[in-house]
Scaffold this motif. Structure first.
Motif, mmCIF file in Angstrom:
data_model
loop_
_atom_site.group_PDB
_atom_site.id
_atom_site.type_symbol
_atom_site.label_atom_id
_atom_site.label_comp_id
_atom_site.label_asym_id
_atom_site.label_seq_id
_atom_site.Cartn_x
_atom_site.Cartn_y
_atom_site.Cartn_z
ATOM 1 N N ILE B 7 0.217 8.915 6.491
ATOM 2 C CA ILE B 7 -1.031 9.240 7.188
ATOM 3 C C ILE B 7 -0.876 10.590 7.872
ATOM 4 N N GLN B 8 -1.776 11.503 7.531
ATOM 5 C CA GLN B 8 -1.766 12.804 8.198
ATOM 6 C C GLN B 8 -2.862 12.807 9.239
ATOM 7 N N SER B 9 -2.454 12.950 10.491
ATOM 8 C CA SER B 9 -3.439 12.780 11.566
ATOM 9 C C SER B 9 -4.397 13.972 11.673
ATOM 10 N N GLY B 10 -3.936 15.152 11.294
ATOM 11 C CA GLY B 10 -4.835 16.298 11.392
ATOM 12 C C GLY B 10 -5.691 16.443 10.148
ATOM 13 N N GLN B 11 -6.249 15.348 9.722
ATOM 14 C CA GLN B 11 -6.943 15.306 8.433
ATOM 15 C C GLN B 11 -8.409 14.969 8.620
ATOM 16 N N ALA B 12 -9.246 15.487 7.742
ATOM 17 C CA ALA B 12 -10.667 15.150 7.816
ATOM 18 C C ALA B 12 -10.883 13.677 7.471
ATOM 19 N N ALA B 13 -10.133 13.192 6.486
ATOM 20 C CA ALA B 13 -10.333 11.824 6.031
ATOM 21 C C ALA B 13 -9.862 10.826 7.083
ATOM 22 N N SER B 14 -10.615 9.750 7.239
ATOM 23 C CA SER B 14 -10.239 8.722 8.213
ATOM 24 C C SER B 14 -8.967 8.017 7.741
ATOM 25 N N ILE B 15 -8.334 7.332 8.675
ATOM 26 C CA ILE B 15 -7.086 6.645 8.354
ATOM 27 C C ILE B 15 -7.261 5.663 7.207
ATOM 28 N N HIS B 16 -8.278 4.834 7.318
ATOM 29 C CA HIS B 16 -8.391 3.800 6.290
ATOM 30 C C HIS B 16 -8.763 4.428 4.944
ATOM 31 N N ARG B 17 -9.496 5.531 4.959
ATOM 32 C CA ARG B 17 -9.774 6.299 3.735
ATOM 33 C C ARG B 17 -8.469 6.783 3.105
ATOM 34 N N GLU B 46 2.385 -1.519 11.547
ATOM 35 C CA GLU B 46 3.468 -1.136 12.439
ATOM 36 C C GLU B 46 4.114 0.163 11.965
ATOM 37 N N GLN B 47 4.378 0.208 10.673
ATOM 38 C CA GLN B 47 5.034 1.379 10.098
ATOM 39 C C GLN B 47 4.199 2.648 10.302
ATOM 40 N N LEU B 48 2.881 2.531 10.155
ATOM 41 C CA LEU B 48 2.005 3.705 10.280
ATOM 42 C C LEU B 48 1.575 3.949 11.730
ATOM 43 N N VAL B 49 1.986 3.054 12.624
ATOM 44 C CA VAL B 49 1.582 3.129 14.031
ATOM 45 C C VAL B 49 0.054 3.192 14.115
ATOM 46 N N VAL B 50 -0.531 2.129 13.640
ATOM 47 C CA VAL B 50 -1.971 2.058 13.457
ATOM 48 C C VAL B 50 -2.387 0.624 13.726
ATOM 49 N N ASN B 51 -3.631 0.426 14.075
ATOM 50 C CA ASN B 51 -4.108 -0.929 14.343
ATOM 51 C C ASN B 51 -4.153 -1.769 13.057
ATOM 52 N N PRO B 52 -3.650 -3.017 13.129
ATOM 53 C CA PRO B 52 -3.646 -3.862 11.924
ATOM 54 C C PRO B 52 -5.030 -3.994 11.292
ATOM 55 N N ASN B 53 -6.060 -4.002 12.127
ATOM 56 C CA ASN B 53 -7.417 -4.096 11.584
ATOM 57 C C ASN B 53 -7.734 -2.964 10.624
ATOM 58 N N THR B 54 -7.230 -1.806 10.941
ATOM 59 C CA THR B 54 -7.500 -0.638 10.104
ATOM 60 C C THR B 54 -6.878 -0.824 8.720
ATOM 61 N N VAL B 55 -5.653 -1.301 8.710
ATOM 62 C CA VAL B 55 -4.989 -1.573 7.433
ATOM 63 C C VAL B 55 -5.729 -2.687 6.696
ATOM 64 N N ALA B 56 -6.109 -3.719 7.447
ATOM 65 C CA ALA B 56 -6.794 -4.850 6.823
ATOM 66 C C ALA B 56 -8.086 -4.396 6.155
ATOM 67 N N ARG B 57 -8.794 -3.495 6.819
ATOM 68 C CA ARG B 57 -10.046 -3.019 6.230
ATOM 69 C C ARG B 57 -9.793 -2.221 4.954
ATOM 70 N N ALA B 58 -8.738 -1.431 4.980
ATOM 71 C CA ALA B 58 -8.384 -0.669 3.769
ATOM 72 C C ALA B 58 -8.048 -1.634 2.634
ATOM 73 N N TYR B 59 -7.229 -2.628 2.937
ATOM 74 C CA TYR B 59 -6.845 -3.608 1.920
ATOM 75 C C TYR B 59 -8.071 -4.371 1.413
ATOM 76 N N LEU B 60 -8.963 -4.680 2.331
ATOM 77 C CA LEU B 60 -10.172 -5.405 1.942
ATOM 78 C C LEU B 60 -10.965 -4.598 0.929
ATOM 79 N N GLU B 61 -11.123 -3.316 1.226
ATOM 80 C CA GLU B 61 -11.879 -2.466 0.312
ATOM 81 C C GLU B 61 -11.191 -2.389 -1.050
#
Lengths: 129, 129, 129, 129
Positions: B7-17, B46-61
DNA sequence: GTGGTCTAGACCACG
DNA sequence: GTGGTCTAGACCACC
C-alpha cells in the motif's frame, strides 16, 4: 472562434473535470486561440446550467496550470501556448494514467494490441471533434 | 507462491482500491494460482496497518467479481480464471481510462507515438514485476 | 415513477442484499427507467430505519455491477440496461440456486412437474408486482 | 449399501450443508435404506478430513428433521421414509428457493425457458448420481 | 481461528 | 446537499 463546452450528465467524470478537460484540450489543439476572452463564471454557469462555484473552481485550476491568465478587472483570457512542464514532468503526469489503463486492461484479459487500437480510436475522436 | 501487497499512502487510489487492483492483476497474470489461499482479513489488515474492515471490503469486491471464492469458515481462495464480462462490457470499462489518458496526453502536447511507447513500457513493467 | 423498497426483518437475506436485489430486479424489469435518480443514501437509510453505511454499501455494489451510475456531487442514477456478464457467467451464477432448489425439492419428495409449476408461479409473481 | 459423501472444497456451500444435503438426498432417493446405520461422528469426520464438530452438527440437523433417528448407546440410523411435512410446509420450504432463483434469473436477463431447462438438467444430474 | 454484516461516527471531494 | 472512504467495535455462522 469560441468554444462549445458540453457537459454530459450520464458521465462518471465530475462536472468541473469535464470543463477543465475540454478547455485545456481546446487550447492545446489551437481551437481556443491565445488572447481569446473566456466567458464569465456566471455566464458559463448559466449556459451550462451548473453551479457557478463549479465553473469558478474549473477556471481556478486552469489558471493555476497556466492555460488561462487573469487580467484583473477585465476577465480571464487564454494564455499563450507554451511548454509549461518539463519533459520529466509531462511524463510524470501521464504515466499514472497509462498505468491504470494497462493494469485494468490486463486484469480484464485484453491484449496489448487491443489497447493500442483503443488509444488510436480515442486519438481520432479527440481530433475530429 | 504467495502475493506481496504493497500500500502506497501517497497515492490517489484508495487503500481498498489498491488491494483490489493488485490481487486482480496477480490473479490475471497467474501469479496467484487458482486454489491458493489468501491471507486472512485480520492478518492482512495487521500487516498493512489498516482497518480489517477495509481489507474485508476489498475481499468482498474481489469475491463479487469472481476473482476469489469463499469457503465458509475456512477462508478465501483464488478462483479459477474465467471470463466474467462480455466483450462490450470490458471495452466499456477500459474506454474512459483510455480517453483520460489520450486527452491528458494531447493537452500536454505528446504525440500518439509517445503514448504508444508509454503503453508498451507499462505492459513490460506489469509483466516483469 | 419511483421504487418502493421494502425491508423484511424476519428474512434470511441481509438488509443490503435485500436492497440490491430489489433495485436490480426493478431495473431489469424496466420499472426503474434509465436516468431515474435514486433516493439519496441518507434519505433511504432514514426511510428504512437503517444505517446509512448499509445503504451506501448496497448502492456501491449496484454501481460496481453497472446497474447504477454515480454523478459526482449530484447523486446516483439508474444506468442504461445492458448485458454485463457473459452467457457462461450468468449460467454460473444461477446454477447453484437451481441445484439447491432441486435437491431440496427431491429431498421433500416433490416431482419435477411440481417444481416447474412453482417456477412459473414465481415468474408470474415477479412480473405482476 | 452405504453412502459415499463427497466434500467439494471449491464449493460455496458450507461443509455441514454439504453433508446434510447429501444424506437427505440419498435417503429420499432410497439410496440409504431405512434402518441402515450411519458411520460414527468421529469415523465420518476422519474419512472426510473434517472437524468432528461439523459432522456432529450435520447429524443433529438431520435428526431434528427426522431423516435420522438416534438409538441411544448404539448410534444413528436412517429413519423410515415418511412424509414429515404437510403439503403446505413443503411448499413453504421450497418457495423461497424458487423465488431466489427466479429473481436472480430475471435480474440477469434469463428467460423462463432457460430456467426450466436448467431445472431439468439439475434433476437429471441428481438422479443419475 | 475464518469471513459476513451491521452500527456509529468521522473526513473528504463535488455541487 | 450528494456519494466515497476509513476507522472502530460489535455480533453472528462456520470450522
Amino acid at each position: 472562434m469560441t468554444i462549445q463546452i458540453v457537459i454530459q450528465s450520464g458521465q462518471a467524470a465530475s462536472i468541473h473535470r469535464q470543463i477543465v478537460d475540454q478547455v485545456r484540450l481546446a487550447a492545446a489543439l489551437g481551437r481556443l486561440p491565445a488572447g481569446e476572452q473566456m466567458p464569465s463564471v456566471r455566464g458559463l454557469a448559466e449556459q451550462l446550467v451548473v453551479n457557478p462555484n463549479t465553473v469558478a473552481r474549473a477556471y481556478l485550476e486552469l489558471t493555476r496550470e497556466g492555460v488561462l491568465v487573469s487580467q484583473p478587472g477585465r476577465g480571464l483570457f487564454v494564455a499563450e501556448a507554451r511548454q509549461v512542464y518539463t519533459q520529466a514532468e509531462r511524463k510524470r503526469r501521464v504515466e499514472p494514467l497509462a498505468q491504470s489503463l494497462v493494469r485494468e486492461a490486463v486484469a480484464l484479459g485484453l491484449t496489448a494490441q487491443q489497447i493500442h487500437e483503443l488509444i488510436d480510436q480515442q486519438f481520432r475522436q479527440v481530433e475530429k471533434k
